[in-house]
Scaffold this motif. Structure first.
Motif, PDB file in Angstrom:
ATOM      1  N   LEU A   1     -47.849 -37.764  14.223  1.00  0.00           N
ATOM      2  CA  LEU A   1     -48.619 -38.999  14.331  1.00  0.00           C
ATOM      3  C   LEU A   1     -49.989 -38.839  13.680  1.00  0.00           C
ATOM      4  CD1 LEU A   1     -47.674 -39.995  17.980  1.00  0.00           C
ATOM      5  CD2 LEU A   1     -47.067 -41.258  15.900  1.00  0.00           C
ATOM      6  N   ALA A   2     -50.634 -37.711  13.933  1.00  0.00           N
ATOM      7  CA  ALA A   2     -51.931 -37.441  13.300  1.00  0.00           C
ATOM      8  C   ALA A   2     -51.780 -37.333  11.788  1.00  0.00           C
ATOM      9  CB  ALA A   2     -52.544 -36.166  13.877  1.00  0.00           C
ATOM     10  N   GLN A   3     -50.751 -36.637  11.341  1.00  0.00           N
ATOM     11  CA  GLN A   3     -50.521 -36.481   9.906  1.00  0.00           C
ATOM     12  C   GLN A   3     -50.389 -37.840   9.234  1.00  0.00           C
ATOM     13  OE1 GLN A   3     -47.092 -34.108   8.859  1.00  0.00           O
ATOM     14  NE2 GLN A   3     -47.538 -34.251   6.669  1.00  0.00           N
ATOM     15  N   SER A   4     -49.621 -38.747   9.839  1.00  0.00           N
ATOM     16  CA  SER A   4     -49.418 -40.062   9.222  1.00  0.00           C
ATOM     17  C   SER A   4     -50.697 -40.910   9.256  1.00  0.00           C
ATOM     18  CB  SER A   4     -48.247 -40.800   9.872  1.00  0.00           C
ATOM     19  OG  SER A   4     -48.514 -41.123  11.211  1.00  0.00           O
ATOM     20  N   CYS A   5     -51.614 -40.605  10.140  1.00  0.00           N
ATOM     21  CA  CYS A   5     -52.903 -41.311  10.155  1.00  0.00           C
ATOM     22  C   CYS A   5     -53.806 -40.841   9.014  1.00  0.00           C
ATOM     23  CB  CYS A   5     -53.619 -41.087  11.488  1.00  0.00           C
ATOM     24  SG  CYS A   5     -52.917 -42.014  12.847  1.00  0.00           S
ATOM     25  N   PHE A   6     -53.750 -39.542   8.718  1.00  0.00           N
ATOM     26  CA  PHE A   6     -54.664 -38.973   7.725  1.00  0.00           C
ATOM     27  C   PHE A   6     -54.047 -38.805   6.342  1.00  0.00           C
ATOM     28  CE2 PHE A   6     -56.415 -37.614  11.814  1.00  0.00           C
ATOM     29  CZ  PHE A   6     -57.683 -38.166  11.685  1.00  0.00           C
ATOM     30  N   GLU A   7     -52.737 -38.899   6.247  1.00  0.00           N
ATOM     31  CA  GLU A   7     -52.040 -38.831   4.958  1.00  0.00           C
ATOM     32  C   GLU A   7     -51.229 -40.123   4.831  1.00  0.00           C
ATOM     33  OE1 GLU A   7     -49.807 -35.157   4.783  1.00  0.00           O
ATOM     34  OE2 GLU A   7     -51.587 -33.959   5.174  1.00  0.00           O
ATOM     35  N   PRO A   8     -51.824 -41.148   4.234  1.00  0.00           N
ATOM     36  CA  PRO A   8     -51.227 -42.489   4.254  1.00  0.00           C
ATOM     37  C   PRO A   8     -49.881 -42.623   3.541  1.00  0.00           C
ATOM     38  CG  PRO A   8     -53.177 -42.433   2.855  1.00  0.00           C
ATOM     39  CD  PRO A   8     -53.103 -41.113   3.548  1.00  0.00           C
ATOM     40  N   GLU A   9     -49.469 -41.629   2.789  1.00  0.00           N
ATOM     41  CA  GLU A   9     -48.143 -41.710   2.163  1.00  0.00           C
ATOM     42  C   GLU A   9     -47.019 -41.524   3.189  1.00  0.00           C
ATOM     43  OE1 GLU A   9     -49.482 -37.382   1.386  1.00  0.00           O
ATOM     44  OE2 GLU A   9     -50.418 -39.322   1.596  1.00  0.00           O
ATOM     45  N   TRP A  10     -47.351 -41.074   4.406  1.00  0.00           N
ATOM     46  CA  TRP A  10     -46.363 -40.873   5.464  1.00  0.00           C
ATOM     47  C   TRP A  10     -46.471 -41.993   6.482  1.00  0.00           C
ATOM     48  CZ3 TRP A  10     -42.990 -37.869   3.593  1.00  0.00           C
ATOM     49  CH2 TRP A  10     -43.365 -36.811   2.760  1.00  0.00           C
ATOM     50  N   LYS A  11     -45.322 -42.518   6.870  1.00  0.00           N
ATOM     51  CA  LYS A  11     -45.249 -43.654   7.785  1.00  0.00           C
ATOM     52  C   LYS A  11     -44.521 -43.236   9.066  1.00  0.00           C
ATOM     53  CE  LYS A  11     -45.185 -48.189   8.492  1.00  0.00           C
ATOM     54  NZ  LYS A  11     -46.366 -48.909   8.811  1.00  0.00           N
ATOM     55  N   SER A  12     -45.156 -43.447  10.210  1.00  0.00           N
ATOM     56  CA  SER A  12     -44.554 -43.140  11.511  1.00  0.00           C
ATOM     57  C   SER A  12     -43.874 -44.375  12.078  1.00  0.00           C
ATOM     58  CB  SER A  12     -45.623 -42.671  12.502  1.00  0.00           C
ATOM     59  OG  SER A  12     -45.954 -41.326  12.282  1.00  0.00           O
ATOM     60  N   VAL A  13     -42.642 -44.182  12.562  1.00  0.00           N
ATOM     61  CA  VAL A  13     -41.904 -45.286  13.175  1.00  0.00           C
ATOM     62  C   VAL A  13     -41.251 -44.833  14.477  1.00  0.00           C
ATOM     63  CG1 VAL A  13     -41.469 -46.608  11.056  1.00  0.00           C
ATOM     64  CG2 VAL A  13     -39.869 -44.808  11.725  1.00  0.00           C
ATOM     65  N   ALA A  14     -41.133 -45.789  15.374  1.00  0.00           N
ATOM     66  CA  ALA A  14     -40.452 -45.577  16.648  1.00  0.00           C
ATOM     67  C   ALA A  14     -39.030 -46.104  16.504  1.00  0.00           C
ATOM     68  CB  ALA A  14     -41.192 -46.316  17.758  1.00  0.00           C
ATOM     69  N   LEU A  15     -38.090 -45.389  17.100  1.00  0.00           N
ATOM     70  CA  LEU A  15     -36.675 -45.738  17.013  1.00  0.00           C
ATOM     71  C   LEU A  15     -36.211 -46.274  18.364  1.00  0.00           C
ATOM     72  CD1 LEU A  15     -35.583 -42.481  15.141  1.00  0.00           C
ATOM     73  CD2 LEU A  15     -36.205 -44.688  14.134  1.00  0.00           C
ATOM     74  N   TYR A  16     -35.748 -47.518  18.361  1.00  0.00           N
ATOM     75  CA  TYR A  16     -35.297 -48.183  19.578  1.00  0.00           C
ATOM     76  C   TYR A  16     -33.812 -48.504  19.472  1.00  0.00           C
ATOM     77  CZ  TYR A  16     -40.241 -49.070  20.658  1.00  0.00           C
ATOM     78  OH  TYR A  16     -41.569 -48.935  20.941  1.00  0.00           O
ATOM     79  N   CYS A  17     -33.100 -48.303  20.551  1.00  0.00           N
ATOM     80  CA  CYS A  17     -31.704 -48.730  20.662  1.00  0.00           C
ATOM     81  C   CYS A  17     -31.620 -49.663  21.857  1.00  0.00           C
ATOM     82  CB  CYS A  17     -30.774 -47.542  20.854  1.00  0.00           C
ATOM     83  SG  CYS A  17     -30.553 -46.574  19.360  1.00  0.00           S
ATOM     84  N   ASP A  18     -31.151 -50.866  21.596  1.00  0.00           N
ATOM     85  CA  ASP A  18     -31.082 -51.882  22.656  1.00  0.00           C
ATOM     86  C   ASP A  18     -32.404 -51.979  23.413  1.00  0.00           C
ATOM     87  OD1 ASP A  18     -28.459 -52.362  21.881  1.00  0.00           O
ATOM     88  OD2 ASP A  18     -27.669 -50.880  23.283  1.00  0.00           O
ATOM     89  N   ASN A  19     -33.507 -52.016  22.640  1.00  0.00           N
ATOM     90  CA  ASN A  19     -34.879 -52.150  23.156  1.00  0.00           C
ATOM     91  C   ASN A  19     -35.359 -50.965  23.995  1.00  0.00           C
ATOM     92  OD1 ASN A  19     -35.387 -54.681  21.927  1.00  0.00           O
ATOM     93  ND2 ASN A  19     -34.122 -55.636  23.496  1.00  0.00           N
ATOM     94  N   LEU A  20     -34.674 -49.842  23.901  1.00  0.00           N
ATOM     95  CA  LEU A  20     -35.057 -48.627  24.616  1.00  0.00           C
ATOM     96  C   LEU A  20     -35.574 -47.611  23.600  1.00  0.00           C
ATOM     97  CD1 LEU A  20     -34.884 -47.174  27.416  1.00  0.00           C
ATOM     98  CD2 LEU A  20     -32.608 -46.419  26.725  1.00  0.00           C
ATOM     99  N   LEU A  21     -36.788 -47.118  23.790  1.00  0.00           N
ATOM    100  CA  LEU A  21     -37.350 -46.120  22.886  1.00  0.00           C
ATOM    101  C   LEU A  21     -36.578 -44.812  23.038  1.00  0.00           C
ATOM    102  CD1 LEU A  21     -39.531 -45.158  20.860  1.00  0.00           C
ATOM    103  CD2 LEU A  21     -40.948 -44.590  22.862  1.00  0.00           C
ATOM    104  N   VAL A  22     -35.906 -44.374  21.966  1.00  0.00           N
ATOM    105  CA  VAL A  22     -35.094 -43.156  22.034  1.00  0.00           C
ATOM    106  C   VAL A  22     -35.551 -42.076  21.068  1.00  0.00           C
ATOM    107  CG1 VAL A  22     -33.050 -44.401  22.857  1.00  0.00           C
ATOM    108  CG2 VAL A  22     -33.328 -43.985  20.397  1.00  0.00           C
ATOM    109  N   GLY A  23     -36.350 -42.441  20.057  1.00  0.00           N
ATOM    110  CA  GLY A  23     -36.707 -41.431  19.066  1.00  0.00           C
ATOM    111  C   GLY A  23     -37.882 -41.811  18.196  1.00  0.00           C
TER     112      GLY A  23
END
Length: 146
Positions: free
Chosen positions: A36-58
């Motif tokens: 998460l810190a890396q994606s804040c300071f290196e803008p070429e990297w994008k952090s995403v949350a993975l949800y299945c049926d509206n449940l955060l799983v990854g």
């Protein structure tokens, strides 16, 4: 199973940071807080949350490296409580399509620790192949013609 890929924001970053892999997997992936810190300071990297049926799983991080222009899935993890239930397979397929559409690319790279045979087999099942390159002590895998 409905998969949603959502940006990591002020609203969900704390939940994403709490996701953990199993004890036997910790040597193979950086903690989410680091990514998460890396994606804040290196803008070429994008952090995403993975949800299945509206449940955060990854969590995942992807981007295009500055030097060579290769597109990477640089992090991918499913929380230990959701592993072995099909979430990983559904999420990686959705993530591949998501990344392909963003970069309009026909190949995506990722790397796995040399001793992480489980991850290697997991990625091979969705079409990644080892290409013989080594990146920071990890083997590079590529999926092409996606």
């Amino acid at each position: 199973m409905s998969v949603k890929i959502k940006d990591v924001t002020q609203k969900n970053w704390r939940e994403v940071e709490k996701l953990r892999v199993g004890e036997n997997q910790r040597a193979f992936i950086e903690p989410n807080s680091y990514s998460l810190a890396q994606s804040c300071f290196e803008p070429e990297w994008k952090s995403v949350a993975l949800y299945c049926d509206n449940l955060l799983v990854g969590y995942a991080m992807y981007g295009m490296e500055k030097t060579k222009g290769n597109v990477w899935i640089d992090r991918f993890m499913i929380d230990k409580d959701f592993q072995g239930k099909g979430y990983g397979s559904q999420c990686i397929k959705a993530l591949i399509n998501h990344v392909k559409n963003i970069y309009n690319c026909n190949e995506i790279r990722l790397s796995t620790h040399l001793n992480n045979k489980f991850a290697q087999k997991f990625y091979e099942k969705v079409g990644f192949k080892i290409n013989g390159e080594i990146d920071s002590n990890e083997q590079v895998m590529i999926i092409k013609n996606i």
